[in-house]
Write an enzyme that holds these catalytic residues in place. Structure first.
Site, mmCIF file in Angstrom:
data_model
loop_
_atom_site.group_PDB
_atom_site.id
_atom_site.type_symbol
_atom_site.label_atom_id
_atom_site.label_comp_id
_atom_site.label_asym_id
_atom_site.label_seq_id
_atom_site.Cartn_x
_atom_site.Cartn_y
_atom_site.Cartn_z
ATOM 1 N N GLU A 180 -2.705 -19.957 -18.075
ATOM 2 C CA GLU A 180 -1.477 -19.521 -18.160
ATOM 3 C C GLU A 180 -0.569 -20.352 -17.319
ATOM 4 O O GLU A 180 -0.926 -20.626 -16.207
ATOM 5 C CB GLU A 180 -1.488 -18.059 -17.898
ATOM 6 N N GLU A 185 8.974 -16.139 -13.278
ATOM 7 C CA GLU A 185 8.905 -14.659 -13.259
ATOM 8 C C GLU A 185 9.890 -14.263 -12.168
ATOM 9 O O GLU A 185 10.134 -15.095 -11.042
ATOM 10 C CB GLU A 185 7.668 -14.212 -12.959
#
Length: 299
Positions: A180, A185
Site C-alpha cells: 500500500e 494521510e
C-alpha cells in the site's frame, strides 16, 4: 491506510515538510513533467460518474472497498463500506441512497463526514458516523507512474482523510493486500501530514512512513507520489518531500480517496470535533512514465 501500525515518524524539517532522507540532493526538487503523459483526469466539471454493479457497471468512481461481500443486498454488504480491522466508526455511503456523503459542485467533489442520522440501521452496520469514499478500482489502475490530487482536508480529533494506492484485490483472497502507498494521510492536525509505504515482509504488513510539516492542510494542496521500480517519491505542491526504496510495490495500483472517522490510530472524535467535516477534492490525475502499464484506461 489499512493502516498505520508501528510507523517510524520523523518530523519534516521545513514548512514544506522536507524530510531528512532527501536532504543530500533532492530537497525541494520540483517534479519533472517532461516525460509525464496524462492518462487519467477527473476535474469534477460534471456530476461524478458513480459505479453501480447493475445500473452503471462502467462508472468511474466506486464507493466501497474491493474486499468483502460486494452484493448490496447481502446483510454483510456494509462491511465493504468501513474498515473493521481498524475499528473505524464511519459507514461510507452509497451515493444512490446516502447522497449527503458526497457534495458535488462544478469543479470539486467534497466527501462529507457527519453523525449517522440512523445509527440503529443495520444496513450501515449501526455505525455512529457516515462519510464518503471514492476509488478507481473498476475504472483505472496503473503500474508505475505519477499519481496526484488537489485536496483540502478537515482537522479535528478522530478525523482521518487520506489519498492512497492499492494493488488489485483478487477474488478468493482471504486477506487484504499487504502492499500500500499512502500518498497523504492526516489525523486531525492542521500543520502536518503522513506519507507512508507498506511492504509485505513474510505475510506481515510493515509500514515505512514519515510525519511531514505542511502549511495548513485545510487549504488546498497538490499531493502526489511518483512510483518507479526502484524508489517512491512523495510531493507536495510539486516539490519533493520524501523518498523511500520501492521494495515490492510492483503491481498496477488504483486510487482511493476517503474521509474516515475514528479508528485505532486517530482515536474517536471528541466534543471539539466539528461535524459535518468536509474533505474537498478539486481534481485527481495520473500520469504514465516510460515503463508504465495502464491496465484500465481512462474514461
Amino acid at each position: 491506510m489499512i493502516r498505520q501500525t508501528g510507523t517510524l515518524l520523523i518530523l519534516g524539517l521545513t514548512s514544506l515538510g522536507i524530510a531528512p532522507s532527501l536532504q543530500a540532493q533532492d530537497t525541494g526538487n520540483a517534479i519533472n513533467r517532461d516525460s509525464l503523459r496524462l492518462v487519467f483526469e477527473e476535474k469534477f466539471d460534471r456530476p461524478p460518474d458513480y459505479y453501480d454493479p447493475v445500473e452503471n457497471p462502467d462508472g468511474r468512481w466506486k464507493t466501497n472497498f474491493a474486499f468483502g461481500v460486494q452484493d448490496p443486498g447481502s446483510s454483510l454488504a456494509w462491511e465493504t463500506r468501513t474498515l473493521r480491522p481498524n475499528h473505524e466508526l464511519q459507514y461510507y455511503g452509497d451515493p444512490a441512497h446516502d447522497g449527503s456523503s458526497y457534495d458535488w459542485e462544478k469543479g470539486s467533489l467534497t466527501l462529507v463526514a457527519q453523525r449517522n442520522p440512523l445509527p440503529s440501521d443495520t444496513k450501515g452496520g449501526s455505525l455512529p458516523y457516515m462519510s464518503g469514499l471514492i476509488t478507481t478500482e473498476k475504472s483505472f489502475a496503473m503500474r508505475y507512474g505519477y499519481f496526484e490530487a488537489r485536496i483540502a482536508m478537515p482537522t479535528g480529533k478522530g478525523l482521518w482523510p487520506a489519498f492512497w494506492l492499492l494493488p488489485p484485490f483478487r477474488p478468493g483472497q482471504s486477506v487484504q493486500p499487504q502492499q500500500e502507498i499512502d500518498v497523504v494521510e492526516n489525523i486531525g492536525a492542521r500543520d502536518e501530514i503522513h506519507a507512508t509505504v507498506h511492504t509485505d515482509e513474510g505475510g506481515k504488513k510493515v509500514p515505512n512512513g514519515e510525519k511531514i510539516a505542511v502549511s495548513d492542510v485545510t487549504r488546498p494542496h497538490d499531493y502526489g507520489v511518483m512510483v518507479k521500480p526502484d524508489r517512491i517519491t512523495w510531493y507536495i505542491d510539486g516539490k519533493a518531500i520524501r523518498q523511500a526504496p520501492n521494495r515490492d510495490f510492483d503491481q498496477p495500483a488504483y486510487m482511493l480517496l476517503d474521509l474516515a472517522v475514528g479508528g485505532k490510530w486517530p482515536g474517536a472524535p471528541d466534543d471539539k470535533t466539528h461535524f459535518p467535516a468536509r474533505m474537498k477534492i478539486e481534481w485527481v490525475r495520473a500520469y504514465a512514465i516510460p515503463g508504465s502499464t495502464v491496465v484500465r484506461p481512462s474514461q
